[in-house]
Design a protein around this motif. Structure first.
Motif, PDB file in Angstrom:
ATOM      1  N   LYS A 197      41.317  69.514  34.363  1.00  0.00           N
ATOM      2  CA  LYS A 197      41.341  70.954  34.073  1.00  0.00           C
ATOM      3  C   LYS A 197      42.692  71.531  34.485  1.00  0.00           C
ATOM      4  N   GLU A 198      43.195  71.025  35.608  1.00  0.00           N
ATOM      5  CA  GLU A 198      44.460  71.562  36.113  1.00  0.00           C
ATOM      6  C   GLU A 198      45.653  71.026  35.323  1.00  0.00           C
ATOM      7  N   GLN A 199      45.592  69.740  34.947  1.00  0.00           N
ATOM      8  CA  GLN A 199      46.759  69.052  34.401  1.00  0.00           C
ATOM      9  C   GLN A 199      46.479  68.474  33.028  1.00  0.00           C
ATOM     10  N   ASN A 200      47.485  68.488  32.159  1.00  0.00           N
ATOM     11  CA  ASN A 200      47.321  67.830  30.863  1.00  0.00           C
ATOM     12  C   ASN A 200      48.353  66.718  30.687  1.00  0.00           C
ATOM     13  N   GLY A 201      48.580  65.983  31.744  1.00  0.00           N
ATOM     14  CA  GLY A 201      49.563  64.898  31.700  1.00  0.00           C
ATOM     15  C   GLY A 201      49.229  63.872  30.631  1.00  0.00           C
ATOM     16  N   ALA A 202      50.245  63.108  30.239  1.00  0.00           N
ATOM     17  CA  ALA A 202      50.070  62.150  29.154  1.00  0.00           C
ATOM     18  C   ALA A 202      48.952  61.165  29.469  1.00  0.00           C
ATOM     19  N   ALA A 203      48.888  60.701  30.695  1.00  0.00           N
ATOM     20  CA  ALA A 203      47.818  59.773  31.060  1.00  0.00           C
ATOM     21  C   ALA A 203      47.091  60.315  32.279  1.00  0.00           C
ATOM     22  N   ASN A 204      45.775  60.402  32.177  1.00  0.00           N
ATOM     23  CA  ASN A 204      44.944  60.846  33.307  1.00  0.00           C
ATOM     24  C   ASN A 204      43.962  59.734  33.640  1.00  0.00           C
ATOM     25  N   SER A 205      44.348  58.841  34.525  1.00  0.00           N
ATOM     26  CA  SER A 205      43.521  57.672  34.800  1.00  0.00           C
ATOM     27  C   SER A 205      42.587  57.938  35.968  1.00  0.00           C
ATOM     28  N   ILE A 206      41.469  57.212  35.991  1.00  0.00           N
ATOM     29  CA  ILE A 206      40.437  57.510  36.986  1.00  0.00           C
ATOM     30  C   ILE A 206      40.518  56.599  38.203  1.00  0.00           C
ATOM     31  N   GLY A 207      41.246  55.493  38.056  1.00  0.00           N
ATOM     32  CA  GLY A 207      41.477  54.639  39.220  1.00  0.00           C
ATOM     33  C   GLY A 207      40.560  53.434  39.292  1.00  0.00           C
ATOM     34  N   ARG A 208      40.358  52.992  40.518  1.00  0.00           N
ATOM     35  CA  ARG A 208      39.580  51.765  40.751  1.00  0.00           C
ATOM     36  C   ARG A 208      38.327  52.164  41.510  1.00  0.00           C
ATOM     37  N   ILE A 209      37.247  52.322  40.786  1.00  0.00           N
ATOM     38  CA  ILE A 209      36.073  52.961  41.379  1.00  0.00           C
ATOM     39  C   ILE A 209      34.848  52.061  41.394  1.00  0.00           C
ATOM     40  N   SER A 210      34.915  50.878  40.784  1.00  0.00           N
ATOM     41  CA  SER A 210      33.680  50.117  40.571  1.00  0.00           C
ATOM     42  C   SER A 210      33.081  49.562  41.857  1.00  0.00           C
ATOM     43  N   ALA A 211      33.885  48.940  42.719  1.00  0.00           N
ATOM     44  CA  ALA A 211      33.326  48.398  43.961  1.00  0.00           C
ATOM     45  C   ALA A 211      32.816  49.531  44.845  1.00  0.00           C
ATOM     46  N   PHE A 212      33.528  50.645  44.834  1.00  0.00           N
ATOM     47  CA  PHE A 212      33.128  51.815  45.625  1.00  0.00           C
ATOM     48  C   PHE A 212      31.745  52.306  45.196  1.00  0.00           C
ATOM     49  N   ILE A 213      31.587  52.503  43.882  1.00  0.00           N
ATOM     50  CA  ILE A 213      30.299  52.981  43.372  1.00  0.00           C
ATOM     51  C   ILE A 213      29.209  51.946  43.647  1.00  0.00           C
ATOM     52  N   ASP A 214      29.593  50.669  43.502  1.00  0.00           N
ATOM     53  CA  ASP A 214      28.614  49.598  43.666  1.00  0.00           C
ATOM     54  C   ASP A 214      27.962  49.621  45.056  1.00  0.00           C
ATOM     55  N   ILE A 215      28.745  49.988  46.064  1.00  0.00           N
ATOM     56  CA  ILE A 215      28.207  50.037  47.433  1.00  0.00           C
ATOM     57  C   ILE A 215      27.034  51.019  47.501  1.00  0.00           C
ATOM     58  N   TYR A 216      27.205  52.178  46.880  1.00  0.00           N
ATOM     59  CA  TYR A 216      26.134  53.180  46.889  1.00  0.00           C
ATOM     60  C   TYR A 216      24.937  52.709  46.063  1.00  0.00           C
ATOM     61  N   ILE A 217      25.234  52.082  44.917  1.00  0.00           N
ATOM     62  CA  ILE A 217      24.129  51.597  44.081  1.00  0.00           C
ATOM     63  C   ILE A 217      23.324  50.536  44.838  1.00  0.00           C
ATOM     64  N   GLU A 218      24.030  49.617  45.477  1.00  0.00           N
ATOM     65  CA  GLU A 218      23.340  48.566  46.238  1.00  0.00           C
ATOM     66  C   GLU A 218      22.452  49.178  47.323  1.00  0.00           C
ATOM     67  N   ARG A 219      22.970  50.204  47.992  1.00  0.00           N
ATOM     68  CA  ARG A 219      22.181  50.822  49.068  1.00  0.00           C
ATOM     69  C   ARG A 219      20.930  51.497  48.504  1.00  0.00           C
ATOM     70  N   ASP A 220      21.119  52.207  47.381  1.00  0.00           N
ATOM     71  CA  ASP A 220      19.952  52.874  46.776  1.00  0.00           C
ATOM     72  C   ASP A 220      18.913  51.854  46.316  1.00  0.00           C
ATOM     73  N   ILE A 221      19.394  50.750  45.746  1.00  0.00           N
ATOM     74  CA  ILE A 221      18.450  49.730  45.272  1.00  0.00           C
ATOM     75  C   ILE A 221      17.687  49.153  46.466  1.00  0.00           C
ATOM     76  N   LYS A 222      18.421  48.898  47.540  1.00  0.00           N
ATOM     77  CA  LYS A 222      17.786  48.380  48.759  1.00  0.00           C
ATOM     78  C   LYS A 222      16.751  49.371  49.301  1.00  0.00           C
ATOM     79  N   GLU A 223      17.076  50.656  49.208  1.00  0.00           N
ATOM     80  CA  GLU A 223      16.157  51.681  49.725  1.00  0.00           C
ATOM     81  C   GLU A 223      15.026  52.013  48.750  1.00  0.00           C
ATOM     82  N   GLY A 224      15.093  51.389  47.567  1.00  0.00           N
ATOM     83  CA  GLY A 224      14.013  51.589  46.609  1.00  0.00           C
ATOM     84  C   GLY A 224      14.086  52.897  45.847  1.00  0.00           C
ATOM     85  N   THR A 225      15.238  53.562  45.882  1.00  0.00           N
ATOM     86  CA  THR A 225      15.332  54.844  45.176  1.00  0.00           C
ATOM     87  C   THR A 225      16.014  54.702  43.815  1.00  0.00           C
ATOM     88  N   LEU A 226      16.486  53.503  43.493  1.00  0.00           N
ATOM     89  CA  LEU A 226      17.190  53.292  42.213  1.00  0.00           C
ATOM     90  C   LEU A 226      16.869  51.873  41.746  1.00  0.00           C
TER      91      LEU A 226
END
Lengths: 742, 242
Positions: free
Chosen positions: A256-285
């Motif tokens: 919203k702030e910037q309209n740069g030529a490239a707006n990349s989101i980064g390296r997020i998969s292992a980070f997200i995976d940690i939360y998913i694994e925890r939710d699965i372990k807790e039985g909420t996902l």
């Protein structure tokens, strides 16, 4: 109060901002196969259907669905928007409606006006009034540009410069929002300001103090923006949904702030995976729920749009955002960073269909699990939607928590940022060197006057001396031009939110670029090994060449030509490093043109390699199409020789092959493709775009051969380069392939 | 000794196992009417010593992995079997395997035998099922082909048999049945491949000023090829990998 850290192993990340430490302490490497993956839910199908309809409508309207001309794009300018209210899981759109574009004039007001006009809109009075009294980045740059800078820019020697649009290529560490919550991040930044305020007030210290205050302003706005969607991001995320939502809000605020030529989101998969694994372990996902979250995030990434002029779209062949999403790679401790969530991101290409966005980038390492390599190869073959970059090469310099911005630019997440520097057309520099500093198309004296070469066969050593003189002059001009651009960008279009999600004093990289590498290498090879005689026009300007005899060409694994290409990159990088950069950025260099190689070619006169004036260049570091005559691997080997150490902003190569040429059946193709990738990257090559072509691509290739320069057609024991076939033959092949797939 | 080479293909993924570096040797004793490489007929080409060839090949070793390697094709590679034999020695030192893609039309001299016995795979053409057709369409008889196949069988060399299916000449189940007689009792044959006739070599005839006897023939429909492939697979004796 919720226990956000429940189940997580503590470490340095609990007392300081250290996302990488959090990931390494808590992620679960996955070495199994893809059989756990699931398809879409009916909810995903509904949202996907709506998104598809919108995109079709957008295309019908000439590429822009709608523009909000009343507001200036920012975090709090628009009311909340939804694809389908009630069905959206991951919330947040750039404006109040999907695909409605925002006007963002901070980098260049005139561009914004023209972009509106091109699609039949006029900028509203509010915006007009506001920008009547506001200096944009573009205005600032042109105030400071010297005449020589303007000339080099006008002639297309320095080209694609981010001086009329935002520079982009900066990746905020959006994961920090989920892990720490905004309150903590703001508190930390305030502490940074107190600490830095102890220093003597140099230019840099004052600038930094102002930067920090600008960052905090936008951090607070981001909290408000999320609140409008009913989310409290002042605190850390409690579960996988919130982790994804929180980091997506960060990304959304940035676009919203910037309209740069490239707006990349980064390296997020292992980070997200940690939360998913925890939710699965807790039985909420469960797995279905996990896939649904990733599917919805990816759908949101596919909706990101910026308002561009048609000229910009021509340059980049469409309307790209480069929401680059980096997957896999290895951890420095030897574990793979492949998680189930890497698979889930790849699975979106089946669940939601192939797509250019997000720009899925697999960080390839020899030690990646074979199961994962095979799945990547399969997805490549099925969708042509993956690019690969060599983690073994990048990890040495960037560690194991870097991400890719745009196409090939690595940076340590949250610890490095980049000043994007477009590129210098080195083929034109050669022509300028032969013409004593005049530009070949119009005859303008751009560089200092020097010796004009005679209409006699060129002597290699003399040409090299002249080239070195002018390339050295150009390198200095290039660095200085870039310094002006980024000084002004920081001043008038500073990335407040993205920089707030970096360390307070990140390392800065200044990314220069070369275009025309293969044309220049082949031209120098022609001068060295064949007989090249300049031809002048009536004004004494060299406008053409007579090239007699054969010469080695880059792309055939022939040391004679490849060593010239390698030398060019090393020499030019060395010259760039001689001039000091703005804010002491580290010089880097890319061999990347995306699709602008066609436009650069248009602006470049005939070259000694036999390329006619106006003909396209090969893309990136690719050999010129039609000149690599020993097949795909020879071409890959030539590119692999370019040294990443002097091209740390990336060496882009596009590889296209037909399914028939890749192997006899699916399993065989998967095995062969992983072997190609392993073999190429083992030689320290940096990047590969993989196309296993279907019929549509053949048609595109026929209409524009430079799109797929190495396309090989293999018919049982026989190979041809598709571009070498006559149009009739191409039509025949296309008809046959069509027939087969019917 | 030097070999004479027509061209190289650094990525030949379907001419043998794994990723293959194909070396197309010059010269061929046959004149098949459907040939797609008439530019390799003559024995002239680039001269390479075995050491020079090895230097080229070695650059592709990173891609070979477990089963990839070099494929000697042509032309007819076995016309230069002595050169290949010298190359084989060098390849062996570097632990690189090789395949031979041959018409089987050459005499089984010592060099040919040596080269065949040591191959990882032999891709052997069975162009036609009988002597008359062989003479009619290729210019030479079937005798050497069958001798070569017997030799491969006796020495247990993994062999793929390949036949180009040409519309109007051999594109029927009835015609193909006759080919199977030569194959179905051979233990060494692990695959029988039907290759579709295509027209992408036609431009070479024009370029070389040669008469193209099949210039009016259409490429084989891939569906027909698939159907015929299924048919021959079903007819072949057990133990043959389909």
């Amino acid at each position: 109060m919720a226990d956000y850290k429940r189940g997580f192993i503590e470490g340095n990340w609990t007392t300081a901002i250290d996302v990488s430490d959090f990931i390494k302490k808590n992620y679960t490497p996955y070495t199994g196969d893809a059989s756990f993956l699931l398809g879409t839910t009916s909810r995903t199908d509904r949202v996907k259907k709506r998104v598809d309809e919108l995109i079709i409508e957008e295309t019908k309207k000439g590429g822009v669905l709608n523009i909000d001309t009343e507001h200036v794009s920012s975090l709090l300018t628009y009311k909340p928007g939804y694809v389908i209210k009630g069905d959206d899981i991951i919330l947040g759109l750039q404006t109040d409606e999907p695909l409605k574009r925002a006007v963002n004039p901070f980098a260049g007001y005139r561009n914004a006006v023209q972009a509106c006009k091109a699609y039949g809109y006029e900028i509203g009075e509010n915006i007009k009034n506001e920008f009547r009294y506001r200096t944009t980045h573009n205005t600032g740059v042109f105030r400071a540009y010297t005449d020589t800078m303007k000339k080099a820019r006008h002639a297309g020697i320095l080209t694609g410069l981010p001086d009329a649009y935002a520079r982009g290529r900066i990746i905020g560490d959006y994961r920090r929002i989920a892990l720490y919550g905004m309150d903590y991040l703001i508190e930390q930044r305030k502490a940074d300001k107190v600490r830095i305020g102890q220093r003597d007030m140099s230019d840099e210290t004052i600038r930094l103090l102002e930067d920090i205050e600008r960052q905090i302003e936008f951090m607070l706005q981001l909290v408000t923006m999320a609140k409008e969607y009913g989310c409290d991001i002042s605190r850390p995320a409690e579960n996988a949904y919130e982790a994804i939502q929180w980091l997506y809000f960060g990304y959304l605020g940035a676009v919203k702030e910037q309209n740069g030529a490239a707006n990349s989101i980064g390296r997020i998969s292992a980070f997200i995976d940690i939360y998913i694994e925890r939710d699965i372990k807790e039985g909420t996902l469960d797995e279905q729920g996990a896939q649904e979250l990733i599917d919805d995030l990816v759908l949101k990434m596919r909706l990101v749009r910026h308002l561009r002029t048609p000229e910009y779209n021509d340059l980049f062949a469409g309307d790209p955002v480069w929401v680059t999403c980096s997957l896999a790679g290895m951890c420095e401790d030897g574990r793979t960073m492949v998680t189930k969530t890497c698979y889930r991101f790849l699975q979106t290409l089946y669940n939601l269909g192939p797509s250019a966005e997000p720009n899925i980038t697999v960080l390839w390492a020899q030690e990646l699990p074979q199961n994962f390599k095979d799945f990547c190869a399969k997805v490549s073959i099925d969708t042509d939607s993956i690019q690969y970059e060599n983690d073994d090469v990048m990890r040495k310099d960037f560690g194991d928590d870097y991400a890719i911005a745009c196409c090939v630019s690595a940076m340590k997440t949250g610890k490095q940022m980049q000043f994007f520097g477009a590129r210098c057309n080195l083929a034109k520099v050669l022509l300028m060197a032969l013409n004593g500093g005049r530009e070949e198309a119009h005859g303008d004296q751009i560089a200092p006057e020097g010796k004009v070469f005679d209409e006699k066969p060129l002597v290699y050593d003399e040409v090299i001396e002249a080239f070195k003189t002018y390339a050295s002059w150009m390198a200095k001009l290039y660095v200085n031009t870039m310094n002006v651009i980024h000084y002004m960008h920081d001043k008038y279009a500073y990335e407040r939110l993205m920089m707030s999600l970096h360390d307070v004093e990140p390392e800065r990289l200044m990314a220069f670029g070369i275009s025309g590498l293969s044309v220049l290498a082949d031209s120098l090879s022609a001068i060295k090994y064949a007989r090249v005689t300049p031809i002048k026009d009536e004004n004494g300007l060299i406008v053409d060449f007579k090239t007699e005899g054969d010469f080695p060409k880059y792309g055939n694994d022939d040391e004679r030509a490849d060593s010239i290409a390698k030398w060019i990159t090393e020499f030019f990088y060395g010259e760039l490093c001689k001039t000091k950069t703005y804010r002491n950025a580290r010089h880097t260099l890319s061999i990347l043109t995306i699709t602008s190689n066609v436009v650069y070619g248009k602006k470049t006169g005939s070259t000694p390699d036999g390329r006619r004036a106006g003909e396209p260049f090969a893309p990136g570091a690719n050999p010129m199409h039609g000149r690599d005559c020993e097949g795909a691997l020879a071409s890959l080997n030539s590119v692999a020789k370019l040294d990443y150490a002097c091209c740390m902003d990336g060496i882009s190569n596009t590889f296209s092959i037909t399914p028939e040429a890749l192997g006899t059946d699916e399993d065989n193709r998967v095995e062969n493709l992983t072997n190609v990738l392993d073999g190429y990257f083992l030689q320290k090559a940096h990047h590969l775009n993989v196309n296993v072509l279907n019929r549509q691509k053949l048609i595109d290739a026929m209409n524009d051969p430079s799109l797929y320069p190495t396309l090989t057609i293999r018919v049982s024991g026989y190979a041809v380069n598709f571009n070498k076939l006559t149009r009739d033959k191409q039509l025949e092949v296309i008809a046959r392939t069509f027939h087969e797939t019917m | 000794m030097n070999g004479y080479i027509h061209s190289f293909e650094s990525m030949a993924a379907v001419d043998g196992e794994g990723l293959r570096y194909a070396v197309f040797l010059s010269g061929c004793p046959l004149r098949c009417i459907y040939c797609h490489n008439p530019d390799t007929w003559k024995g002239e080409g680039m001269a390479f010593s075995p050491e020079e060839l090895l230097k080229k090949v070695i650059a592709y070793k990173p891609y070979f992995k477990n089963n990839g390697g070099v494929t000697f094709s042509g032309g007819e590679p076995l016309l230069q079997a002595e050169f290949i034999a010298e190359c084989v020695e060098l390849l062996r030192e570097k632990n690189i395997n090789y395949a031979i893609d041959t018409s089987g039309a050459t005499e089984l001299n010592d060099a040919v035998k040596y080269v065949l016995i040591n191959a990882q795979t032999v891709l052997l053409d069975l162009k036609f099922p009988d002597n008359d057709s062989y003479i009619k369409y290729t210019g030479k008889g079937i005798e050497n082909v069958l001798k070569t196949l017997d030799f491969l069988e006796k020495n247990n060399v993994p062999t793929r048999i390949r036949t180009v299916v040409i519309p109007g000449i051999n594109d029927s189940e009835e015609k193909l049945l006759k080919y199977l007689v030569h194959i179905n009792n051979k233990e060494c044959v692990y695959r029988y491949e039907l290759l579709p006739f295509h027209t992408m070599g036609f431009f070479k005839y024009e370029k070389l000023g040669l008469d193209n006897p099949l210039k009016d023939t259409m490429p084989l429909d891939m569906n027909v090829r698939d159907r015929l492939q299924k048919f021959v697979n079903s007819k072949l004796a057990k133990g043959i990998d389909i």
